[in-house]
Enzyme design. Structure first.
Site, PDB file in Angstrom:
ATOM      1  CB  THR A 137      -0.902  -0.019   1.259  1.00  0.00           C
ATOM      2  OG1 THR A 137      -1.417   1.280   1.486  1.00  0.00           O
ATOM      3  CG2 THR A 137      -0.123  -0.415   2.503  1.00  0.00           C
ATOM      4  CG  ASP A 138      -1.093   5.020  -0.922  1.00  0.00           C
ATOM      5  OD1 ASP A 138      -1.685   4.315  -0.071  1.00  0.00           O
ATOM      6  OD2 ASP A 138      -1.649   5.975  -1.515  1.00  0.00           O
ATOM      7  CD  GLU A 139      -3.464   3.260   4.300  1.00  0.00           C
ATOM      8  OE1 GLU A 139      -3.380   3.308   5.528  1.00  0.00           O
ATOM      9  OE2 GLU A 139      -4.490   2.945   3.692  1.00  0.00           O
ATOM     10  CE1 TYR A 162      -3.079  -2.808   5.734  1.00  0.00           C
ATOM     11  CE2 TYR A 162      -3.196  -0.453   5.255  1.00  0.00           C
ATOM     12  CZ  TYR A 162      -3.165  -1.768   4.816  1.00  0.00           C
ATOM     13  OH  TYR A 162      -3.202  -2.047   3.474  1.00  0.00           O
ATOM     14  CE  LYS A 166       0.335  -4.693   2.910  1.00  0.00           C
ATOM     15  NZ  LYS A 166      -0.004  -6.041   2.342  1.00  0.00           N
TER      16      LYS A 166
HETATM   17  N1  LIG Z   1      -7.999  -2.101  -0.309  1.00  0.00           N
HETATM   18  C1  LIG Z   1      -7.116  -1.173  -0.668  1.00  0.00           C
HETATM   19  O1  LIG Z   1      -7.496  -0.031  -0.949  1.00  0.00           O
HETATM   20  C2  LIG Z   1      -5.645  -1.516  -0.779  1.00  0.00           C
HETATM   21  C3  LIG Z   1      -4.788  -0.576  -1.335  1.00  0.00           C
HETATM   22  C4  LIG Z   1      -3.436  -0.898  -1.482  1.00  0.00           C
HETATM   23  C5  LIG Z   1      -2.977  -2.122  -1.078  1.00  0.00           C
HETATM   24  N2  LIG Z   1      -3.825  -3.026  -0.517  1.00  0.00           N
HETATM   25  C6  LIG Z   1      -3.279  -4.342  -0.123  1.00  0.00           C
HETATM   26  O2  LIG Z   1      -3.859  -5.299  -0.985  1.00  0.00           O
HETATM   27  C7  LIG Z   1      -4.039  -6.527  -0.295  1.00  0.00           C
HETATM   28  C8  LIG Z   1      -5.484  -6.962  -0.398  1.00  0.00           C
HETATM   29  O3  LIG Z   1      -6.321  -5.956   0.148  1.00  0.00           O
HETATM   30  P1  LIG Z   1      -7.902  -6.135   0.227  1.00  0.00           P
HETATM   31  O4  LIG Z   1      -8.487  -4.793   0.335  1.00  0.00           O
HETATM   32  O5  LIG Z   1      -8.349  -7.049  -0.850  1.00  0.00           O
HETATM   33  O6  LIG Z   1      -8.020  -6.872   1.647  1.00  0.00           O
HETATM   34  P2  LIG Z   1      -9.210  -7.719   2.239  1.00  0.00           P
HETATM   35  O7  LIG Z   1      -9.187  -7.460   3.708  1.00  0.00           O
HETATM   36  O8  LIG Z   1     -10.477  -7.478   1.487  1.00  0.00           O
HETATM   37  O9  LIG Z   1      -8.788  -9.233   1.957  1.00  0.00           O
HETATM   38  C9  LIG Z   1      -7.753  -9.889   2.635  1.00  0.00           C
HETATM   39  C10 LIG Z   1      -7.907 -11.381   2.404  1.00  0.00           C
HETATM   40  O10 LIG Z   1      -6.829 -12.037   3.075  1.00  0.00           O
HETATM   41  C11 LIG Z   1      -7.338 -13.142   3.788  1.00  0.00           C
HETATM   42  N3  LIG Z   1      -6.464 -13.372   4.947  1.00  0.00           N
HETATM   43  C12 LIG Z   1      -6.294 -12.562   6.024  1.00  0.00           C
HETATM   44  N4  LIG Z   1      -5.424 -13.116   6.883  1.00  0.00           N
HETATM   45  C13 LIG Z   1      -5.012 -14.289   6.322  1.00  0.00           C
HETATM   46  C14 LIG Z   1      -4.092 -15.313   6.715  1.00  0.00           C
HETATM   47  N5  LIG Z   1      -3.432 -15.229   7.875  1.00  0.00           N
HETATM   48  N6  LIG Z   1      -3.919 -16.364   5.882  1.00  0.00           N
HETATM   49  C15 LIG Z   1      -4.580 -16.459   4.712  1.00  0.00           C
HETATM   50  N7  LIG Z   1      -5.479 -15.542   4.305  1.00  0.00           N
HETATM   51  C16 LIG Z   1      -5.683 -14.464   5.091  1.00  0.00           C
HETATM   52  C17 LIG Z   1      -8.754 -12.752   4.188  1.00  0.00           C
HETATM   53  O11 LIG Z   1      -9.560 -13.889   4.455  1.00  0.00           O
HETATM   54  C18 LIG Z   1      -9.210 -11.960   2.971  1.00  0.00           C
HETATM   55  O12 LIG Z   1      -9.816 -12.803   2.015  1.00  0.00           O
HETATM   56  C19 LIG Z   1      -3.586  -6.279   1.144  1.00  0.00           C
HETATM   57  O13 LIG Z   1      -2.282  -6.785   1.270  1.00  0.00           O
HETATM   58  C20 LIG Z   1      -3.611  -4.787   1.287  1.00  0.00           C
HETATM   59  O14 LIG Z   1      -2.638  -4.356   2.213  1.00  0.00           O
HETATM   60  C21 LIG Z   1      -5.163  -2.744  -0.355  1.00  0.00           C
END
Ligand SMILES: NC(=O)c1ccc[n+]([C@@H]2O[C@H](COP(=O)([O-])OP(=O)(O)OC[C@H]3O[C@@H](n4cnc5c(N)ncnc54)[C@H](O)[C@@H]3O)[C@@H](O)[C@H]2O)c1
Length: 355
Positions: A137-139, A162, A166
């Site tokens: 993430t950009d965070e 968080y 990350k």
């Molecule tokens: N949502 C955003 O805006 C955003 C932006 C930039 C980066 N990201 C990154 O992208 C990735 C996905 O984000 P998202 O929004 O889809 O998240 P999300 O919370 O919707 O999904 C996370 C998934 O990971 C699974 N999970 C959690 N802990 C686990 C574990 N210990 N073992 C196996 N599975 C596990 C959960 O069941 C879920 O399906 C993350 O790494 C997040 O940091 C998200």
């Protein structure tokens, strides 16, 4: 005949992971193994469009389980591992940081260690072609003032449990490249939105509260700025990076769509006023209600995605306005998906106020 490419996706039942899996099945020949622990954030119904496809397989497993990770890697023999499994919600990280350290730091370490063992057993040409893609993430870069953009050169400066967890995972991934030679690529993306987004996140929360006639809670004065990216544009960027990115490099992904939170909420209200007007004729904007800000709320994030555009030719297809309209229409047409979540794990309550 060449062997089909195999990709192991962690976190493929989450918001972005499920969008990636749906795209891989719809638009490529990849065989996909989705490895997900199905926490509160994971939802198998987000995979209904691909569930019956012979190129798709689901395995419920935790990335902290070293034995399970080794077994899945050995059985499936992936060419690519894309790592999206994470605890991902800032407000939850304020109320309960331990799970973030466990999954994002310890889980990423466990997955890296298992992947390195597997990678070391590959033939040299397979080793060279293999990619471990870490989705971040950009965070991790902290907050910006009114000016400037995050780039691949920006120093890490995480501020929430968080983003700190990350950042820790990003450093581990980089170390596994520099120390052990694992061919990794990392992407740091701005805020995503789109279909199948868990209803506690800002955009779906506001859409659902609009429809329910409830107050729309805006933190502080709604002045915080995020750079919004439609989720399908993000997963196209992910594909460009694990297929064409250079090992050891990181790539910023952003939509060039900076909006204040208040603008986001007003855009949702205006779009709904147009496509699903309130029965009493009033604007949904009359439901806006200002609430105390989140502790340590980063002011502004903005991304310079020129490296990804110049090296790999990626550009987003959606503008913020076109993406919001698509998203709203999806929530209107798929009420069953989010009603099931609201009636179970999450009841729309405020999180992240315990600091
Ligand atoms: N949502 C955003 O805006 C955003 C932006 C930039 C980066 N990201 C990154 O992208 C990735 C996905 O984000 P998202 O929004 O889809 O998240 P999300 O919370 O919707 O999904 C996370 C998934 O990971 C699974 N999970 C959690 N802990 C686990 C574990 N210990 N073992 C196996 N599975 C596990 C959960 O069941 C879920 O399906 C993350 O790494 C997040 O940091 C998200």
């Amino acid at each position: 005949m060449t062997e089909p490419k195999r990709i192991l996706v962690t976190g493929g039942a989450g918001f972005i992971g499920s969008a990636l899996v749906r795209l891989l099945i719809a638009e490529t020949d990849y065989e996909v193994l989705n490895v997900d622990a199905l926490t509160y954030a994971g939802n198998e119904s987000s995979l209904a469009p691909v569930a019956a496809d012979p190129r798709y397989r689901f395995e419920r497993a935790d990335i902290r389980d070293a034995v399970a990770m080794a077994r899945l890697l050995a059985d499936f023999r992936p060419h690519v591992v894309t790592h999206l499994a994470a605890e991902s919600h800032v407000d939850r990280s304020i109320d309960g940081p331990a799970a973030f350290i466990e999954t994002n730091v310890v889980g990423t370490f466990t997955l890296l260690a298992a992947t390195l063992d597997y990678w070391r057993g590959l033939a040299p040409d397979e080793q060279a072609a293999f990619r471990f893609h870490h989705i971040s993430t950009d965070e991790v870069f902290g907050a910006l003032g009114d000016e400037g953009f995050f780039t691949e050169q920006t120093a890490y400066d995480p501020r929430s449990p968080y983003s700190a967890s990350k950042a820790g995972s990003d450093h581990l991934v980089s170390a596994w490249h520099h120390t052990y030679g694992l061919p990794v690529v990392t992407t740091n993306c701005s805020n995503n939105y789109g279909p199948y987004h868990f209803p506690e996140k800002l955009i779906p929360l506001m859409i659902i509260k609009c429809l329910a006639g409830e107050p729309l809670p805006v933190y502080g004065a709604g002045a915080n700025v995020r750079d919004w990216l439609y989720v399908d544009d993000h997963v196209r960027a992910l594909r460009a990076v694990f297929e064409g990115g250079r090992p050891g490099e990181s790539y910023m992904v952003g939509g060039n769509s900076e909006r204040t939170n208040l603008t986001v909420v007003n855009t949702i209200c205006e779009t709904l006023d147009r496509i699903r007007p309130r029965a009493d004729g009033a604007s949904y904007a009359s439901q806006i209600s200002y609430v105390t800000d989140r502790p340590g709320h980063d002011f502004r994030y903005a991304i310079d995605a020129s490296k990804l555009k110049n090296e790999l030719g990626w550009t987003p297809r959606e503008t913020f306005e076109s993406g919001i309209e698509k998203t709203i229409r999806w929530y209107l047409d798929n009420e069953g998906w989010w009603q099931d979540i609201l009636s179970g794990a999450y009841a729309g309550e405020r999180l992240g106020v315990s600091a």
